[in-house]
Design an enzyme around this catalytic site. Sequence first.
Site, PDB file in Angstrom:
ATOM      1  CD  GLU A  77      -3.519  -6.288   3.675  1.00  0.00           C
ATOM      2  OE1 GLU A  77      -3.575  -7.075   2.705  1.00  0.00           O
ATOM      3  OE2 GLU A  77      -2.872  -5.229   3.638  1.00  0.00           O
TER       4      GLU A  77
ATOM      5  CD  GLU B 175      -2.881  -1.310   2.237  1.00  0.00           C
ATOM      6  OE1 GLU B 175      -2.307  -1.635   3.300  1.00  0.00           O
ATOM      7  OE2 GLU B 175      -4.104  -1.133   2.139  1.00  0.00           O
TER       8      GLU B 175
HETATM    9  C1  3H9 Z   1      -1.505  -5.026   7.033  1.00  0.00           C
HETATM   10  O1  3H9 Z   1      -0.522  -4.720   6.415  1.00  0.00           O
HETATM   11  C2  3H9 Z   1      -2.685  -4.107   7.240  1.00  0.00           C
HETATM   12  C3  3H9 Z   1      -2.695  -2.926   6.329  1.00  0.00           C
HETATM   13  O2  3H9 Z   1      -3.379  -3.219   5.118  1.00  0.00           O
HETATM   14  C4  3H9 Z   1      -3.467  -1.764   6.919  1.00  0.00           C
HETATM   15  C5  3H9 Z   1      -2.934  -1.169   8.160  1.00  0.00           C
HETATM   16  C6  3H9 Z   1      -3.695   0.051   8.575  1.00  0.00           C
HETATM   17  N1  3H9 Z   1       4.321  -7.496  11.809  1.00  0.00           N
HETATM   18  O3  3H9 Z   1       7.640 -15.237   9.103  1.00  0.00           O
HETATM   19  P1  3H9 Z   1       9.025 -15.077   9.624  1.00  0.00           P
HETATM   20  C7  3H9 Z   1       7.790 -11.222  12.454  1.00  0.00           C
HETATM   21  S1  3H9 Z   1      -1.648  -6.534   7.783  1.00  0.00           S
HETATM   22  C8  3H9 Z   1       5.023  -7.843  12.891  1.00  0.00           C
HETATM   23  O4  3H9 Z   1       9.541 -16.102  10.555  1.00  0.00           O
HETATM   24  P2  3H9 Z   1      10.037 -15.447   6.963  1.00  0.00           P
HETATM   25  C9  3H9 Z   1       7.447 -12.665  12.745  1.00  0.00           C
HETATM   26  O5  3H9 Z   1       6.475 -12.769  13.765  1.00  0.00           O
HETATM   27  C10 3H9 Z   1      -0.041  -7.286   7.562  1.00  0.00           C
HETATM   28  N2  3H9 Z   1       5.892  -8.871  12.927  1.00  0.00           N
HETATM   29  O6  3H9 Z   1      10.062 -14.847   8.445  1.00  0.00           O
HETATM   30  C11 3H9 Z   1       8.791 -13.219  13.134  1.00  0.00           C
HETATM   31  O7  3H9 Z   1       9.021 -12.885  14.504  1.00  0.00           O
HETATM   32  P3  3H9 Z   1       9.777 -13.902  15.509  1.00  0.00           P
HETATM   33  C12 3H9 Z   1       0.097  -7.870   6.214  1.00  0.00           C
HETATM   34  C13 3H9 Z   1       6.063  -9.555  11.802  1.00  0.00           C
HETATM   35  O8  3H9 Z   1      11.260 -14.953   6.308  1.00  0.00           O
HETATM   36  C14 3H9 Z   1       9.768 -12.434  12.265  1.00  0.00           C
HETATM   37  O9  3H9 Z   1       9.060 -11.261  11.847  1.00  0.00           O
HETATM   38  N3  3H9 Z   1       1.367  -8.558   6.123  1.00  0.00           N
HETATM   39  C15 3H9 Z   1       5.375  -9.244  10.637  1.00  0.00           C
HETATM   40  O10 3H9 Z   1       9.756 -16.897   6.997  1.00  0.00           O
HETATM   41  C16 3H9 Z   1      10.221 -13.187  11.026  1.00  0.00           C
HETATM   42  O11 3H9 Z   1       9.058 -13.644  10.317  1.00  0.00           O
HETATM   43  C17 3H9 Z   1       1.484  -9.871   6.400  1.00  0.00           C
HETATM   44  O12 3H9 Z   1       0.523 -10.529   6.749  1.00  0.00           O
HETATM   45  C18 3H9 Z   1       4.473  -8.155  10.656  1.00  0.00           C
HETATM   46  N4  3H9 Z   1       3.784  -7.777   9.559  1.00  0.00           N
HETATM   47  O13 3H9 Z   1       8.775 -14.773   6.254  1.00  0.00           O
HETATM   48  C19 3H9 Z   1       2.848 -10.468   6.208  1.00  0.00           C
HETATM   49  N5  3H9 Z   1       5.745 -10.120   9.667  1.00  0.00           N
HETATM   50  O14 3H9 Z   1      11.108 -14.137  14.857  1.00  0.00           O
HETATM   51  C20 3H9 Z   1       3.206 -11.346   7.363  1.00  0.00           C
HETATM   52  C21 3H9 Z   1       6.652 -10.927  10.222  1.00  0.00           C
HETATM   53  O15 3H9 Z   1       9.813 -13.144  16.779  1.00  0.00           O
HETATM   54  N6  3H9 Z   1       4.542 -11.858   7.291  1.00  0.00           N
HETATM   55  N7  3H9 Z   1       6.848 -10.600  11.510  1.00  0.00           N
HETATM   56  O16 3H9 Z   1       8.935 -15.135  15.567  1.00  0.00           O
HETATM   57  C22 3H9 Z   1       4.923 -12.896   6.497  1.00  0.00           C
HETATM   58  O17 3H9 Z   1       4.152 -13.397   5.703  1.00  0.00           O
HETATM   59  C23 3H9 Z   1       6.312 -13.427   6.658  1.00  0.00           C
HETATM   60  O18 3H9 Z   1       6.779 -13.008   7.916  1.00  0.00           O
HETATM   61  C24 3H9 Z   1       7.312 -12.968   5.574  1.00  0.00           C
HETATM   62  C25 3H9 Z   1       8.748 -13.399   5.988  1.00  0.00           C
HETATM   63  C26 3H9 Z   1       6.940 -13.623   4.243  1.00  0.00           C
HETATM   64  C27 3H9 Z   1       7.303 -11.471   5.423  1.00  0.00           C
END
Ligand code: 3H9
Length: 686
Positions: free
Chosen positions: A124, A104
């Site tokens: 999301e 976004e």
């Molecule tokens: C959104 O964006 C809403 C908006 O539209 C509007 C807002 C107003 N936040 O997965 P990993 C942490 S909703 C906080 O093991 P990988 C995760 O918990 C969001 N923390 O790594 C982990 O912590 P820990 C939409 C986050 O390389 C560490 O980072 N976005 C977030 O296997 C490493 O993560 C998503 O839904 C976050 N957004 O995969 C994306 N993301 O080490 C969600 C990660 O303490 N994320 N962490 O356990 C993912 O899909 C994967 O993390 C990603 C990396 C593919 C990015």
Amino acid sequence: MTAVHITIEGAIALVAIDNPPVNAAGFDVRAGLVAAVQTAADNDAVKVIGLYAAGRTFVAGADIREFGQPPKLPLLPEVCDVLEASAKPIVCVLHGTTLGGGLELALSCQARVGIKGLKLGLPEVNLGLLPGAGGTQRLPRLVDGATALGMITSGKPITAQAALEAGLLDDLQDGAPEDVARQAARQVLDGTLTPRVTAAQPNRLTQEQLDSFRAKAKGEVMVRALKAAEASSLPMAEGLAIERALFVEALQSDAHKGMKHAFFAERAVAHIPEAQAEARDLATAGVIGGGTMGSGIATAMLLAGMPVTLIEMQADRVEFARETIARNLDGAVKRGKMSAEQREATLATLTCTTDMGALADVDLVIEAVFESMDVKRDVFGQLDQICKAGAILASNTSYLDVNEIAACTKRPQDVIGLHFFSPAHVMRLLEVVVAKDTAPEVVATSFKLAKKLRKIAVRSEVCDGFIGNRILAYYRKSTAYMQLDGAPFEQIDSALEAFGFAMGPFAVSDLAGQDIGWATRKRLAPTRPEEERYVEIADRVCEQGWFGRKSGKGFYVYDGKTRSVNPAIAEFADAERAAKGITARSFNDQEIVDCYMAAMVAEAARVVEEKIALRPIDVDAVFLFGYGFPRHWGGPLQYADITGLDVILSRIENYAKEDAHYWQVPALLRELVAAGKSFNDLNKNH
Ligand code: 3H9
């Protein structure tokens, strides 16, 4: 260290986001971006801004940990508005996984350049939300309506190439994000990259496209996302306001609470006491047993690039095992996971033999033979003689005592339980069962293996059935009790399917094979307490040789892909009621769900109380990734938190008035209710 830095290089301002590990758009990033755009605006020399991120990815979304906390301004939608309103064009360079709020931010910039390997998406909906920082309004102004709706409603990322073809990216380049940002900014200056304001582009979403997605939409999450997308036909400010209102509504929904919990559950389970131990090297593996389970495990290893030596005890079954694995790999080719050439090369790393001596040099052996302690004892005794020092000796047992198995060897420190779920090359859960002498580095190595296999490992202590099957064995009884008390089994299945399970419990046991539950009941019969209710209907079914799907008949009758109720079941139930003097009563669907879930929560609480599971969230992960638990409820103990622990407690107390043996209140549940705490509070202590 600040999360956003700005460097001025003449007419170019380079703005870098640096918020490891995934550059989530938390408060520091949001505030930093607004300040950086202002700094650039105030500097007369600056004509263009190059925005990029340090580390492994551009922004992977809003900071999920901030959801549910008091909001800190500026919010992400406001930051996006600031980017879009910037008089100096911003070219945004994307790499890694640009997701959610990250995409976004990019949509609000005036140009986008991707770096090869990039994936872009709006995930999301997987968190029970919808894009809430303009994604539903800006994306349909940059790409075709069907592409936009596909991304918004599926949550699935698209490749950089697809994004380039759709017009979401203006260019695709190679290089380090900082260099590409500098280069792209120069291109804006020399006119080879033309900036455009997204809000000024015409909306490309048509009513037909909306109608077609609406016809397929399932559940409130999807409906809300489509409603927001529909508002993109309005002037930008109005559409954004509608999206914002729907996002705030979604943030408060139970579905979001459950799915956010599921997101963190997947990651939290990796935090184990043995995490710091040095994992051993795992280059080669052995699997003993060429049945469905052994072949599935071997397939999982092969797919992860590990050469496998498979031992089949019966010579005439060796070829069968190889064929099963070859078929599994065909499936991987069909699903686009590997090419036909890769399949051939992978299959060449598989050795199938009856010679246990072939395991002498492997780093890890997983035994998947018949579930009998005598058989396992024999296998582990042999492994102890054959395997090299330091090899990990694992059992895939689903309930036997791993301490007893370890005691058959002179190296109990190397023995562990690795409980895969069938089909083992597909199911994501791996229960890692830690016996009393298992060395920490063997536990750490097992978690490393799970990562390599792309599975979710959950640590369990030893008990009958470990975390999952122990809880299953308990709550399955509640369905038999409800059935005998008058609820038709097909109503139990349909009520639980409506709750969110992909399949009801009777359909599941038909699929697994009724003979499996029958064997367990017979095994446990000698230790069954006299006061325990016992329902015989399933035994009657098995006595007819009706073992479920594989025999064409079980609780259901199967005809190809369709199932119908087996009429004999109601007769068995009537006969048992008549013999036991039970009068059938009717149940409504909610009663069925309440009772089933109360039973699941009760045993899950005992599993946490006895420290079989490290935390409540570990139990949730087992059910989410191994038992098809509905993601929007986040797992059985998150369901309990959402429902209210006092509500669950009073349900159990009520049921106990009818059957005080089965329905015992777990001490932990009572303590949490008395202290006004939730299961989630226990997760935070770790
Ligand atoms: C959104 O964006 C809403 C908006 O539209 C509007 C807002 C107003 N936040 O997965 P990993 C942490 S909703 C906080 O093991 P990988 C995760 O918990 C969001 N923390 O790594 C982990 O912590 P820990 C939409 C986050 O390389 C560490 O980072 N976005 C977030 O296997 C490493 O993560 C998503 O839904 C976050 N957004 O995969 C994306 N993301 O080490 C969600 C990660 O303490 N994320 N962490 O356990 C993912 O899909 C994967 O993390 C990603 C990396 C593919 C990015």
